[in-house]
Design a protein around this motif. Sequence first.
Motif, PDB file in Angstrom:
ATOM      1  N   GLU A  85       0.832  -1.199   0.000  1.00 50.49           N
ATOM      2  CA  GLU A  85       0.000   0.000   0.000  1.00 50.49           C
ATOM      3  C   GLU A  85       0.869   1.253   0.000  1.00 50.49           C
ATOM      4  N   PRO A  86       0.412   2.341  -0.633  1.00 47.85           N
ATOM      5  CA  PRO A  86      -0.932   2.580  -1.161  1.00 47.85           C
ATOM      6  C   PRO A  86      -1.194   2.066  -2.572  1.00 47.85           C
ATOM      7  N   THR A 139      -1.882   5.274  -8.758  1.00 47.13           N
ATOM      8  CA  THR A 139      -1.126   4.732  -9.879  1.00 47.13           C
ATOM      9  C   THR A 139      -0.835   5.799 -10.926  1.00 47.13           C
ATOM     10  N   TYR A 140      -1.811   6.688 -11.179  1.00 49.35           N
ATOM     11  CA  TYR A 140      -1.592   7.711 -12.200  1.00 49.35           C
ATOM     12  C   TYR A 140      -0.480   8.672 -11.786  1.00 49.35           C
ATOM     13  N   VAL A 195       2.732  -4.567 -12.387  1.00 51.62           N
ATOM     14  CA  VAL A 195       4.183  -4.586 -12.195  1.00 51.62           C
ATOM     15  C   VAL A 195       4.896  -4.598 -13.544  1.00 51.62           C
ATOM     16  N   GLY A 196       4.385  -5.396 -14.480  1.00 47.53           N
ATOM     17  CA  GLY A 196       4.983  -5.419 -15.823  1.00 47.53           C
ATOM     18  C   GLY A 196       4.871  -4.095 -16.537  1.00 47.53           C
ATOM     19  N   TYR A 197       3.717  -3.435 -16.408  1.00 46.18           N
ATOM     20  CA  TYR A 197       3.552  -2.125 -17.035  1.00 46.18           C
ATOM     21  C   TYR A 197       4.479  -1.081 -16.409  1.00 46.18           C
ATOM     22  N   GLY A 198       4.674  -1.173 -15.102  1.00 49.26           N
ATOM     23  CA  GLY A 198       5.582  -0.237 -14.449  1.00 49.26           C
ATOM     24  C   GLY A 198       7.011  -0.400 -14.918  1.00 49.26           C
ATOM     25  N   ALA A 212       5.167  10.820 -12.518  1.00 49.81           N
ATOM     26  CA  ALA A 212       6.560  10.931 -12.093  1.00 49.81           C
ATOM     27  C   ALA A 212       7.509  10.301 -13.108  1.00 49.81           C
ATOM     28  N   ARG A 213       7.115   9.179 -13.682  1.00 48.94           N
ATOM     29  CA  ARG A 213       7.950   8.559 -14.718  1.00 48.94           C
ATOM     30  C   ARG A 213       8.014   9.427 -15.964  1.00 48.94           C
TER      31      ARG A 213
END
Length: 484
Positions: A308-309, A368-369, A317-320, A374-375
């Motif tokens: 969390e959060p 998540t957004y 995780v793969g998309y990140g 930040a990326r």
Amino acid sequence: MDQGSIWPWRGPLPRLQVWTWIEPVVASTQVAASLYDAGLLLVVKASFGGGTFSNHSSSPLPRVALEDQQQRAISDFYIIYNLVMGLTPLLSAYGLGWLSDRYHRKVSICVPLLGFLLSRLALLLKVLLDWPVEMLYAAAALTGLCGGFSAFWSGVMALGSLGSSEGRRSLRLIVIDLILGLAGFCGSMVSGHLFKQMVGHSKQGLVLTACSVSCATCALLYSLFVLKVPESKAKTRKAVDIVPGTTGRYDTLDPDQTDKQSVVGPPPPPAVAKPRQIIIALLFVGAVIYDLAVVGTVDVMPLFVLREPLSWNQVQVGYGMASGYTIFITSFLGVLVFSRYFQDTTMIMIGMVSFTSGALLLAFVKETYMFYIARAIMLFALIPITTIRSAMSKLIKGSSYASWPISKPHGCKLETSQRNEGADLREPETPAMARVPLKTKDGTRNWCPQQSIPQGTQVPARVGLRMTCCGSGALGGWGKALNW
């Protein structure tokens, strides 16, 4: 009409240049690496009780306590794992580079690929046989003893440089970096979906690890049996001009030094080299410090998104991880645009500000957004290392001229080569550049006079000192850590 003009591929074929391409090895290796990184994180999470508690637990306190315990266990695992992966290549990378330069260029590629394959097999056996997580430390040590990513990437850069001309070498190396990023992006995008293929079974992650092993096997087989070392694209030595009716030969001035020797002026003071060395040292220290900041931030991110959060699942995780590989593309485009308007120091500052701003925003991520925002701010994080490497190549000349004794002492490992042997030997066109031959007693001109040198005197030879930069450490291959 001749068939050869209609069908140009018929008849005697020239050497196929496709077999000298290193890009298939880079692509398949990086796909295997991206699948392995995602699979390792998810398998370690499952091994430390990631699924022991329910997502709909009525008491939040036990859930938080379990998440803290799980995160602590995963952190301890990755601390030891990263140390083993980072320190063991120091024992073998230099030796593999020496063997590659002395015997065969593919040594520094095939041996690390074998280590990659063994580590992927170890993860597959862990999933199949339910071995303890600690056995992955031995797999990491074995990968490091085979050279690791440092030896592999330096070998890739060497083959990429050999297979390209000097004018297109930078473009070839940039394309290899882009292929690395694109392959990692594609592998990370599908990693979560492949991991979920065995959900509900005891062998969770079997498909993902099997695909990683398959890609690593293809890369090793291609490099062993298909890949050929390209011939150097350097300029070939031209024939020496022989003057009819004379004995001997004459050489023109060194083409690299023609303009400098034609201008009469005082020699540059020796103190000029000292500030240049200081600048090189500062650039290197800056690259190392920046690399430490990047690695320290990247190592924390997978542990942050699992609880969390955010509490990401396998697909998220793969998309990140895939979002991290977009840095290769955006940094490349940023270099193309910024290099037209800004200096190197300005570009380095833009990249550092981009990374620090995104890392600062990550500290306040709760959705998540916000993570992807930040990326997006960190899109130019690869520019500083690329620009520092380019700036150092401008300060360090490919060959520096000096006087070096012919009788070189044993143990000196500076690789020397006669500069005039590779020079472009052309007849001087202007009288000022021509050397007037000496006149002998019989009235002829001696174009190659013999000078009387006392016996036992060391004759200074004009040589070029060639400096080879290894693509490992802070200045090469470090972008692999940006998969997050």
